[in-house]
Design an enzyme around this catalytic site. Structure first.
Site, PDB file in Angstrom:
ATOM      1  N   CYS A 147     -25.714   2.293 -13.438  1.00 57.10           N
ATOM      2  CA  CYS A 147     -24.811   3.445 -13.330  1.00 57.10           C
ATOM      3  C   CYS A 147     -25.559   4.759 -13.593  1.00 57.10           C
ATOM      4  O   CYS A 147     -26.160   4.945 -14.658  1.00 57.10           O
ATOM      5  CB  CYS A 147     -23.671   3.288 -14.339  1.00 57.10           C
ATOM      6  SG  CYS A 147     -22.541   4.716 -14.379  1.00 57.10           S
ATOM      7  N   CYS A 201     -18.436  -3.094 -18.098  1.00 56.90           N
ATOM      8  CA  CYS A 201     -18.696  -2.778 -16.692  1.00 56.90           C
ATOM      9  C   CYS A 201     -19.811  -3.651 -16.128  1.00 56.90           C
ATOM     10  O   CYS A 201     -20.910  -3.709 -16.689  1.00 56.90           O
ATOM     11  CB  CYS A 201     -19.069  -1.310 -16.545  1.00 56.90           C
ATOM     12  SG  CYS A 201     -19.381  -0.849 -14.819  1.00 56.90           S
ATOM     13  N   GLU A 231       0.829  -1.216   0.000  1.00 62.64           N
ATOM     14  CA  GLU A 231       0.000   0.000   0.000  1.00 62.64           C
ATOM     15  C   GLU A 231       0.865   1.267   0.000  1.00 62.64           C
ATOM     16  O   GLU A 231       0.539   2.239  -0.674  1.00 62.64           O
ATOM     17  CB  GLU A 231      -0.953  -0.002   1.198  1.00 62.64           C
ATOM     18  CG  GLU A 231      -2.088  -0.999   1.073  1.00 62.64           C
ATOM     19  CD  GLU A 231      -2.999  -0.732  -0.113  1.00 62.64           C
ATOM     20  OE1 GLU A 231      -3.022   0.393  -0.634  1.00 62.64           O
ATOM     21  OE2 GLU A 231      -3.701  -1.674  -0.538  1.00 62.64           O
ATOM     22  N   ASP A 262      -9.540   5.721  -2.660  1.00 59.02           N
ATOM     23  CA  ASP A 262      -8.443   6.273  -3.452  1.00 59.02           C
ATOM     24  C   ASP A 262      -9.035   6.955  -4.683  1.00 59.02           C
ATOM     25  O   ASP A 262     -10.262   7.070  -4.823  1.00 59.02           O
ATOM     26  CB  ASP A 262      -7.415   5.195  -3.817  1.00 59.02           C
ATOM     27  CG  ASP A 262      -7.928   4.218  -4.877  1.00 59.02           C
ATOM     28  OD1 ASP A 262      -9.141   4.219  -5.178  1.00 59.02           O
ATOM     29  OD2 ASP A 262      -7.108   3.444  -5.414  1.00 59.02           O
ATOM     30  N   TYR A 322      -6.080   6.693   4.368  1.00 64.72           N
ATOM     31  CA  TYR A 322      -6.249   5.684   3.319  1.00 64.72           C
ATOM     32  C   TYR A 322      -5.511   4.394   3.681  1.00 64.72           C
ATOM     33  O   TYR A 322      -6.080   3.296   3.647  1.00 64.72           O
ATOM     34  CB  TYR A 322      -5.746   6.196   1.962  1.00 64.72           C
ATOM     35  CG  TYR A 322      -5.598   5.051   0.985  1.00 64.72           C
ATOM     36  CD1 TYR A 322      -6.703   4.526   0.346  1.00 64.72           C
ATOM     37  CD2 TYR A 322      -4.361   4.423   0.790  1.00 64.72           C
ATOM     38  CE1 TYR A 322      -6.597   3.414  -0.482  1.00 64.72           C
ATOM     39  CE2 TYR A 322      -4.241   3.321  -0.036  1.00 64.72           C
ATOM     40  CZ  TYR A 322      -5.357   2.826  -0.669  1.00 64.72           C
ATOM     41  OH  TYR A 322      -5.253   1.716  -1.473  1.00 64.72           O
ATOM     42  N   CYS A 326     -13.458   1.461 -15.216  1.00 65.00           N
ATOM     43  CA  CYS A 326     -13.988   2.828 -15.078  1.00 65.00           C
ATOM     44  C   CYS A 326     -12.825   3.824 -14.976  1.00 65.00           C
ATOM     45  O   CYS A 326     -12.687   4.562 -14.009  1.00 65.00           O
ATOM     46  CB  CYS A 326     -14.891   2.907 -13.847  1.00 65.00           C
ATOM     47  SG  CYS A 326     -15.929   4.374 -13.789  1.00 65.00           S
ATOM     48  N   CYS A 373     -16.997   1.101 -20.708  1.00 70.05           N
ATOM     49  CA  CYS A 373     -18.337   0.940 -20.133  1.00 70.05           C
ATOM     50  C   CYS A 373     -19.007  -0.369 -20.560  1.00 70.05           C
ATOM     51  O   CYS A 373     -19.777  -0.958 -19.797  1.00 70.05           O
ATOM     52  CB  CYS A 373     -19.214   2.137 -20.505  1.00 70.05           C
ATOM     53  SG  CYS A 373     -18.594   3.708 -19.831  1.00 70.05           S
TER      54      CYS A 373
END
Length: 291
Positions: free
Chosen positions: A207, A201, A35, A136, A118, A191, A198
């Site tokens: 959406c 997705c 991370e 994030d 975070y 995305c 799309c």
């Protein structure tokens, strides 16, 4: 409109990338290292360095026992090298105060040196399977589009962004942690900011951005981070000299890396202030702890 947790989790189980820090045997320490390395740095650059680090420093006490100079050198070309010093400092506290095991509690993680909102929540979710909103850039973009029908997220607001993601998470720990990872993966793979895929997705039908006709982002312009000619580039060039050398070097060696002496000296000074370089008694320069 919004996010169907079950659909997104099923999608993630099928198409999520196989990354070493996602393997079941990866420790919380491995997740924490990943991370910190992944902040503002692509996966492809992080993975080989992460593997080297974990082989060399499999537990926090091993990293804490190394000098700051060794840690900065091993950080290589990941950029933002102060992250290496923060990780070194956190490792020392984990080794000394937490039995060499990364804590699982968000507040305890936040008390570690250099661990922000975070990272603390990412470790709680991804290492310990806890319910914690992990926000994030990718997650903010997915929420802006899927939930709010906007082309992109506006300026960050920690309180608002956390509340947005919190509202999407299932109440139970395990699916909530999985959804946190899935939201991030959706933003990274599908995305995306510039050319969202799309048609691929899994939550296309729900959406809000699709339903609104995919309006263009109309909020404040984002700052584009340039690199060439910046202090970041010059600092990196100066550090490269020390990383490629055993022991201290003369200033004349460092002067060769950049033509503009004012900027070069300013960057050298900032590296000293940040603790990424040290000056010896006889005026040479070295990585911290290496003179």
């Amino acid at each position: 409109m919004g996010v169907d947790a079950d659909v997104l989790i099923e999608w993630f189980d099928e198409v999520g990338r196989e990354l070493p820090w996602r393997e079941p045997e990866c420790t919380a320490w491995g997740v924490l290292v990943s991370e910190i390395m992944l902040q503002q740095t692509p996966v492809a650059r992080v993975q080989p360095i992460w593997l080297d680090w974990m082989a060399r420093w499999p537990v926090p006490s091993a990293l804490a026992a190394s000098s700051q100079g060794e840690v900065v050198r091993a950080w290589g070309k990941l950029g933002y090298p102060r992250r290496a010093l923060r990780l070194h400092a956190a490792a020392a506290v984990i080794a000394a105060e937490h039995g060499d095991v990364v804590p699982s509690d968000v507040d305890t993680l936040l008390a570690l040196p250099g661990i922000g909102a975070y990272t603390a929540r990412a470790v709680a979710a991804f290492a310990y399977g806890k319910r914690a909103p992990v926000v994030d850039t990718n997650v903010r973009r997915v929420v802006a589009r899927a939930v709010h029908g906007a082309g992109d997220a506006g300026p960050p607001s920690n309180t608002r962004d956390m509340a947005d993601v919190e509202a999407l998470l299932p109440p139970e720990d395990a699916p909530a942690a999985k959804l946190s990872a899935a939201l991030m993966e959706l933003g990274a793979l599908v995305c995306t900011a510039r050319s969202p895929r799309c048609a691929d997705c899994p939550i296309y039908d729900d959406c809000a951005w699709q339903a609104a006709g995919k309006p263009a982002y109309a909020g404040p312009a984002k700052q584009v981070q340039k690199f060439a000619g910046t202090d970041r580039q010059v600092r990196g060039l100066l550090l490269d000299v020390l990383r490629g050398t055993e022991g201290p070097v003369e200033k004349a060696r460092l002067d060769l890396v950049w033509h503009e002496s004012g900027q070069r000296d300013r960057c050298l000074d900032s590296l000293l202030v940040d603790g990424l370089l040290e000056q010896t008694g006889d005026g040479l320069f070295a990585l911290p702890g290496e003179h």
